[in-house]
Each structure stands twice: as structure tokens, then as C-alpha cells.
Scaffold this active site. Structure first.
Site, PDB file in Angstrom:
ATOM      1  N   GLU A 168      46.996  68.107  90.840  1.00 60.50           N
ATOM      2  CA  GLU A 168      46.520  69.490  89.723  1.00 60.50           C
ATOM      3  C   GLU A 168      45.610  70.248  89.986  1.00 60.50           C
ATOM      4  O   GLU A 168      44.975  71.082  88.795  1.00 60.50           O
ATOM      5  CB  GLU A 168      45.640  68.080  88.210  1.00 60.50           C
ATOM      6  CG  GLU A 168      46.651  67.017  88.037  1.00 60.50           C
ATOM      7  CD  GLU A 168      45.790  65.865  86.592  1.00 60.50           C
ATOM      8  OE1 GLU A 168      46.397  65.437  86.277  1.00 60.50           O
ATOM      9  OE2 GLU A 168      44.522  66.779  86.148  1.00 60.50           O
ATOM     10  N   GLU A 366      49.961  59.570  87.955  1.00 60.73           N
ATOM     11  CA  GLU A 366      49.390  59.086  86.738  1.00 60.73           C
ATOM     12  C   GLU A 366      50.213  58.698  85.789  1.00 60.73           C
ATOM     13  O   GLU A 366      50.746  60.095  85.469  1.00 60.73           O
ATOM     14  CB  GLU A 366      48.430  60.055  87.411  1.00 60.73           C
ATOM     15  CG  GLU A 366      47.055  60.031  88.012  1.00 60.73           C
ATOM     16  CD  GLU A 366      46.341  61.213  87.751  1.00 60.73           C
ATOM     17  OE1 GLU A 366      45.290  61.137  86.451  1.00 60.73           O
ATOM     18  OE2 GLU A 366      46.052  61.799  88.824  1.00 60.73           O
TER      19      GLU A 366
END
Length: 462
Positions: A168, A366
Site C-alpha cells: 500500500e 488483503e
């Protein structure tokens, strides 16, 4: 068990965590401070219940037991990260042998248990000594990261065949340089753009190092993709606003890491507002020639956008200059996290990658549901009955299955996370794990969802 949703042969079932959120042992065996340790020391009140990063879920001490539990919950794959501040405590130079031993032991233990290790190199955890040199604003730090990455490949690449450069990468840009939810708590559009560009550069440099070593694995990046939906597809101003949000929060890293270029429209926007990052000759070429071989996709929530209606009063360049967030009536919410639950978003991501990104191989790295106060769902046998989590996973897997049926090149599904873990300033406020962690005793107990997840993995579907 009749399997209605069957997934491709060899599909990855597992979970993700990170070194800083699971290892604990923050100040032993040679590890030095990351920005999180430092920030906690300076402002413990910014962390939920004053719980800091030293209190993470003791994987450093208990990795053997935890890997057995991975097996018990059906894992055939698992992602964690190597902490830069543990492996090379001064950011550059000497390697910490105790860290090498630990990561070797973890990797070997995973392999012995038939769990594929996926190793990530940076999960928000800048070593404090590197932050003092400017963090991602500094080219020196970019080069130090590339050297750290190379050292990891050399040490562990004989057994680790799936690498991730960053998790991220947009989040430290947003949190640390725009919206004040990560250290160093700066609010400056130009510095944010510089951090983003140098992160892209660091990604490319580490991929170049990997390719030059000629190892027989794959290297990718984990991106949190938040599809941007306009309030109304009929309203041109809404559509344009959603497009700009997409440029900032998704395409900035997606285009640069997969296609090798920053979207021209984003460059124009930054130029127009005089916040273009500084770069050197050869940087653009380096990014173009060192793209990822596969993607990890983190999906939690969509972004709902409408045209700018409120007056923009900040005196700094921010993405919010171009759009407002929109609360869609009747949306389904996770009230604990304040996030919308929109399962079809995972399918829209599949379609986007298939149509616009050469159908690059990817896996869902995720997806998950954080819930506060899970102790109220504990039954008489001491097990958390988290049917809400099972439903959440099923609803997302149905849409993921549809995306795969239509040709998306998706190779796996990982939940966040394996065991209730420490989560940045939120600490242990919301629990995400398939396994419950008692903070007092560190006792681990498989939740109902953990038993169910094993069935799904064993049947390669549900």
C-alpha cells in the site's frame, strides 16, 4: 460438502500480516527504532488505549506455534514482511545476524509445513535513522532501500520465490504527508508528490536488483485499490471528480508499477499546481523498464465521489481540491471501522485489471472485517462465533469467483489477518483475525471463521 464456487487449481488460500504488526520484540536482538516506535515514544496518546508497537502479537517468540495454527486454519500460503530496522538496524551497512536467523527459521518452518512464503519488504515501517535523513523525500534513502532489498534477495531468495516490494505505498503518502494519520505528520502537497515519486523509483530499483540477480522467482507490489464511483454516472462533473480521485489514489501507483508510467493527466494536474516532484535523468526510463511481474490487491472499501460542492479553504495542495466524498444512501456499513462494505468492488477490480492492465496475474492480498468488542460473541467453549466474518468472506468470494470465470487472472485470496494483530494508531481496537489473541496471556484460540476457512481451503471453494 457440495462446492458451488470452485476456484482454480493451485489457488492460494491464506492470510497476510506484517513484521511490525506481528513480531513484537521491538527492542531486542539488535532491532532499532522504526518511525512507529519513535512516534509512540513521543505521543502515546495518539494510539488507541495507549497500546504501542512493542505490544504486537509475539510472532518473534511464537512463530513455530503460529505456523502450526496456519496449517490448522487451512493456509497453503502466507504473506509477512522483513523489517528493515531488524535486518539492517542502521538502515545501511551491517546485517544483524540474529535477524537473519529469525527470518531463515520462519521461512524454513513455513516450507516444512507446505505453506508458501510471500515476503514483503516495506510495510509502512521506515527505520527512524532513515527518516532522519528525509525518509522517502531523500534519494539516499531510496538507494539504501534498494540495497536492503538486494540483501534480502541474496539471503532468502533461494527459498522465497514470491516477493513484494511495498504494501500500500499510497498510504504513507496520504497518512504521512497529506492527512496526518502517519508519522511524520506533514501536510504538504509537493512533499507528498516527492514521496510518491521516490517510492515508485525505489520499487523500480529493487525490481532491477532482483532481475540482475537472475533468481527464479517473481516480484510484485501490493496496492490497496479503492474503486472510485461517481454519485451519478449521468452527471459529467461527478464522473470527472471520480476520475480524478482514481488518478490520485489508484492509478498513481497502479499505472507506474504495471505499465511503467505515471498517468499523463495526473502529471498535468501536478504541473498546473506547481507540485511536480523533482527527478533526475534516467528516472523515468528506470520506472518504465522495471515493472512488476504480478500484483497483490488489497480491497476493503469503495470510494464514493461527487463534484466539489463545499468550498476548499486549505492553503495547501490536496486531492480534496477536486472532489467531495459522497455518502450513498442505504449503503452497507461496517460500523466499527466506519467503512462501507461493497462486495461487487472486488469484481470491478478484476474487470479493470483484465481490461486495462494486460490481465496481469494478481491475487487478493488483503480483504477483511475489523470488529470491535468480539468478546461478546464468545460461546461457552471460549470460541468467538464470528458468523458475520464468514458471511463477509463468502459475499466477496462470490464476486471474485465471477471475475475469475470471466477471465481475470487471479491466483489467490488472502485475508487480513491470521491472528488479531496490532494496527498502527488503532492498536487492538478492531479485531480482524481468524484466531483470537488474548492480550493478557497471549493465548491463541481459533475462531469459528478459522475452522470454516480450513474447509474452504481444503475444498478449494465453498
Amino acid at each position: 460438502m457440495t462446492v458451488e464456487y470452485k476456484f482454480p487449481e493451485g489457488f492460494w488460500w491464506g492470510t497476510a500480516t506484517s513484521g511490525p504488526q506481528s513480531e513484537g520484540a521491538a527492542d531486542i536482538d539488535g532491532r532499532k527504532m522504526s518511525i512507529w516506535d519513535y512516534w509512540y515514544k513521543e505521543e502515546p496518546e495518539r494510539f488507541f488505549d495507549n497500546v504501542g508497537p512493542q505490544d504486537t502479537s509475539t510472532f518473534y517468540a511464537n512463530y513455530k506455534e503460529d505456523i502450526k495454527l496456519l496449517k490448522e486454519t487451512g493456509h497453503n500460503s502466507f504473506r509477512t514482511s522483513i523489517q528493515w530496522s531488524r535486518l539492517i538496524p542502521d538502515g545501511v551497512g551491517e546485517v544483524n545476524q540474529k535477524a537473519v536467523d529469525f527470518y531463515n527459521n520462519v521461512i524454513d518452518e513455513l516450507i516444512v509445513n507446505d505453506v508458501l512464503p510471500i515476503m514483503n519488504l516495506f510495510h509502512f515501517d521506515m527505520p527512524m535513522c532513515m527518516q532522519e535523513k528525509g525518509g522517502w523525500e531523500s534519494r539516499e534513502v531510496v538507494d539504501a532501500y534498494a540495497a536492503f532489498a538486494k540483501k534480502c534477495f541474496e539471503l532468502f531468495g533461494d527459498r522465497v520465490k514470491h516477493w513484494m516490494t511495498f504494501n500500500e505505498p499510497i498510504v504513507p503518502v496520504e497518512g504521512g504527508y497529506l492527512y496526518n494519520f502517519h508519522y511524520p505528520k506533514v501536510k504538504d502537497g509537493k512533499r507528498a508528490a516527492q514521496v510518491a515519486f521516490h517510492t515508485m523509483l525505489a520499487n523500480a530499483k529493487s525490481i532491477k536488483e532482483y532481475k540482475e540477480l537472475g533468481q527464479d522467482g517473481q516480484i510484485g507490489i501490493v496496492l490497496n485499490l479503492t474503486p472510485s464511483y461517481p454519485r451519478s454516472t449521468e452527471n459529467e462533473a461527478d464522473v470527472k471528480a471520480a476520475h480524478i480521485a482514481d488518478l490520485f489514489f489508484n492509478r498513481s501507483f497502479l499505472d507506474s508499477s504495471v505499465l511503467g508510467e505515471v498517468p499523463a493527466e495526473l502529471v498535468e494536474l501536478l504541473k498546473e499546481h506547481d507540485v511536480l516532484p523533482v527527478y533526475e535523468e534516467g528516472d523515468v526510463e528506470l520506472i518504465k523498464n522495471n515493472t512488476v511481474q504480478y500484483l497483490g490487491v488489497n480491497y476493503y472499501q469503495p470510494r464514493r465521489i461527487k463534484q466539489k460542492e463545499s468550498e476548499y479553504t486549505e492553503d495547501v495542495f490536496m486531492p480534496d481540491m477536486f472532489f467531495d466524498n459522497y455518502e450513498m444512501p442505504g449503503r452497507k456499513m461496517n460500523p466499527y471501522r466506519g467503512w462501507e462494505i461493497y462486495e461487487k468492488g472486488i469484481y470491478d477490480i478484476c474487470t479493470n485489471i483484465r481490461e486495462n492492465y494486460n490481465n496481469i496475474p494478481f491475487y487478493i492480498s488483503e480483504n477483511g472485517m475489523g470488529v470491535e468488542g468480539e468478546e461478546k460473541y464468545i460461546n461457552e467453549n471460549g470460541v468467538v462465533e464470528d458468523d458475520y466474518r464468514i458471511e463477509f468472506i463468502k459475499d466477496h468470494l462470490r464476486w471474485l469467483h465471477k471475475g475469475i470465470e470471466e477471465g481475470a487472472n487471479c491466483t489467490g485470496y488472502h485475508l487480513w489477518t491470521f491472528i488479531d494483530c496490532w494496527s498502527w494508531t488503532n492498536a487492538y481496537k478492531n479485531r480482524y483475525g481468524l484466531i483470537a489473541l488474548d492480550l493478557e496471556t497471549q493465548k491463541r484460540t481459533i475462531k469459528k471463521s478459522g475452522r470454516w476457512f480450513k474447509e474452504v481451503a481444503d475444498n478449494n471453494g465453498f
